[in-house]
Motif scaffolding. Structure first.
Motif, mmCIF file in Angstrom:
data_model
loop_
_atom_site.group_PDB
_atom_site.id
_atom_site.type_symbol
_atom_site.label_atom_id
_atom_site.label_comp_id
_atom_site.label_asym_id
_atom_site.label_seq_id
_atom_site.Cartn_x
_atom_site.Cartn_y
_atom_site.Cartn_z
ATOM 1 N N ALA A 100 0.841 -1.202 0.000
ATOM 2 C CA ALA A 100 0.000 0.000 0.000
ATOM 3 C C ALA A 100 0.876 1.252 0.000
ATOM 4 O O ALA A 100 0.597 2.225 -0.722
ATOM 5 N N ARG A 101 1.932 1.217 0.780
ATOM 6 C CA ARG A 101 2.879 2.342 0.834
ATOM 7 C C ARG A 101 3.496 2.583 -0.544
ATOM 8 O O ARG A 101 3.602 3.716 -0.997
ATOM 9 N N ASN A 102 3.899 1.504 -1.208
ATOM 10 C CA ASN A 102 4.471 1.641 -2.550
ATOM 11 C C ASN A 102 3.478 2.282 -3.508
ATOM 12 O O ASN A 102 3.840 3.152 -4.311
ATOM 13 N N ALA A 103 2.214 1.856 -3.446
ATOM 14 C CA ALA A 103 1.188 2.422 -4.335
ATOM 15 C C ALA A 103 1.018 3.915 -4.071
ATOM 16 O O ALA A 103 0.885 4.707 -5.013
ATOM 17 N N LEU A 104 1.034 4.299 -2.815
ATOM 18 C CA LEU A 104 0.881 5.723 -2.486
ATOM 19 C C LEU A 104 2.075 6.542 -2.951
ATOM 20 O O LEU A 104 1.909 7.613 -3.525
ATOM 21 N N ILE A 105 3.270 6.035 -2.703
ATOM 22 C CA ILE A 105 4.474 6.800 -3.033
ATOM 23 C C ILE A 105 4.737 6.843 -4.538
ATOM 24 O O ILE A 105 4.983 7.903 -5.107
ATOM 25 N N TYR A 106 4.694 5.694 -5.194
ATOM 26 C CA TYR A 106 5.107 5.625 -6.596
ATOM 27 C C TYR A 106 3.979 5.827 -7.591
ATOM 28 O O TYR A 106 4.216 6.273 -8.708
ATOM 29 N N ALA A 107 2.736 5.519 -7.197
ATOM 30 C CA ALA A 107 1.614 5.645 -8.133
ATOM 31 C C ALA A 107 0.611 6.708 -7.680
ATOM 32 O O ALA A 107 -0.394 6.915 -8.343
ATOM 33 N N ARG A 108 0.878 7.332 -6.547
ATOM 34 C CA ARG A 108 -0.021 8.345 -5.981
ATOM 35 C C ARG A 108 -1.410 7.785 -5.678
ATOM 36 O O ARG A 108 -2.410 8.460 -5.814
ATOM 37 N N GLY A 109 -1.440 6.511 -5.293
ATOM 38 C CA GLY A 109 -2.701 5.893 -4.888
ATOM 39 C C GLY A 109 -3.042 4.682 -5.719
ATOM 40 O O GLY A 109 -2.303 4.269 -6.605
ATOM 41 N N GLY A 110 -4.182 4.120 -5.426
ATOM 42 C CA GLY A 110 -4.651 2.925 -6.117
ATOM 43 C C GLY A 110 -5.758 2.300 -5.295
ATOM 44 O O GLY A 110 -6.346 2.959 -4.429
ATOM 45 N N VAL A 118 -5.187 -10.298 -0.900
ATOM 46 C CA VAL A 118 -5.253 -8.845 -1.027
ATOM 47 C C VAL A 118 -4.734 -8.489 -2.413
ATOM 48 O O VAL A 118 -3.637 -8.897 -2.805
ATOM 49 N N THR A 119 -5.547 -7.738 -3.151
ATOM 50 C CA THR A 119 -5.191 -7.321 -4.506
ATOM 51 C C THR A 119 -4.985 -5.811 -4.519
ATOM 52 O O THR A 119 -5.883 -5.059 -4.127
ATOM 53 N N PHE A 120 -3.831 -5.399 -4.962
ATOM 54 C CA PHE A 120 -3.487 -3.980 -5.096
ATOM 55 C C PHE A 120 -3.424 -3.648 -6.575
ATOM 56 O O PHE A 120 -2.773 -4.363 -7.340
ATOM 57 N N PRO A 152 3.190 4.681 -12.819
ATOM 58 C CA PRO A 152 4.138 4.604 -13.929
ATOM 59 C C PRO A 152 4.503 3.177 -14.338
ATOM 60 O O PRO A 152 5.107 2.970 -15.384
ATOM 61 N N GLY A 153 4.139 2.196 -13.518
ATOM 62 C CA GLY A 153 4.508 0.814 -13.828
ATOM 63 C C GLY A 153 5.948 0.527 -13.443
ATOM 64 O O GLY A 153 6.695 1.409 -13.023
ATOM 65 N N ARG A 162 -0.381 -4.375 -10.844
ATOM 66 C CA ARG A 162 -1.344 -5.192 -10.098
ATOM 67 C C ARG A 162 -0.540 -6.239 -9.335
ATOM 68 O O ARG A 162 0.251 -6.983 -9.928
ATOM 69 N N ILE A 163 -0.732 -6.285 -8.018
ATOM 70 C CA ILE A 163 -0.059 -7.268 -7.170
ATOM 71 C C ILE A 163 -1.117 -7.980 -6.343
ATOM 72 O O ILE A 163 -1.986 -7.345 -5.751
ATOM 73 N N VAL A 164 -1.036 -9.308 -6.322
ATOM 74 C CA VAL A 164 -1.962 -10.122 -5.534
ATOM 75 C C VAL A 164 -1.139 -10.949 -4.555
ATOM 76 O O VAL A 164 -0.219 -11.665 -4.960
ATOM 77 N N ILE A 165 -1.463 -10.813 -3.263
ATOM 78 C CA ILE A 165 -0.795 -11.618 -2.239
ATOM 79 C C ILE A 165 -1.819 -12.473 -1.529
ATOM 80 O O ILE A 165 -2.978 -12.090 -1.369
ATOM 81 N N THR A 166 -1.381 -13.672 -1.130
ATOM 82 C CA THR A 166 -2.255 -14.589 -0.403
ATOM 83 C C THR A 166 -1.483 -15.206 0.748
ATOM 84 O O THR A 166 -0.328 -15.601 0.589
#
Length: 111
Positions: free
Chosen positions: A26-36, A53-55, A60-61, A104-108
């Motif tokens: 979640a932190r990565n999405a906020l910092i590098y993608a400005r959310g998600g 959990v699916t992010f 920018p990819g 898109r990242i999916v963790i289980t």
């Protein structure tokens, strides 16, 4: 998420692992993608229960997933342990990324 993991009877250690991995992603999405978005699901497979959990983001990819997964690699100011560390904390880890489109990242984690 920790409450849901507790309801599934995850041990404290397993609760901490899934929460830590999710927090990093979640932190990565906020910092590098400005959310998600993040979607938390309770899943069952062959009498096993777990959390998925699916992010997803429209950031920018990641140009090279293999390089981004390598410990020590960073495009920011961190230690470069985020993606690889998250992967080590869960039972299943999937990542898809297209530069200029998003990630898109999916963790289980299974009980």
């Amino acid at each position: 998420m920790r409450a849901r993991a507790g309801e599934l009877r995850f041990s404290i250690v397993d609760q901490t692992k899934i929460v830590t991995a999710a927090s990093e992603l979640a932190r990565n999405a906020l910092i590098y993608a400005r959310g998600g978005t993040a979607r938390i699901e309770t899943i069952e497979r062959e009498r096993r229960r777990g959390l998925r959990v699916t992010f997803e983001d429209r950031g920018p990819g990641i140009p090279s997933i293999a390089e981004a997964m390598r410990d020590g690699y960073t495009t920011g100011n961190g230690l470069g342990l985020g993606l690889g560390g998250a992967k080590r904390l869960v039972n299943e880890f999937e990542i898809e990324s297209t530069p200029g489109v998003g990630t898109r990242i999916v963790i289980t984690r299974w009980v």
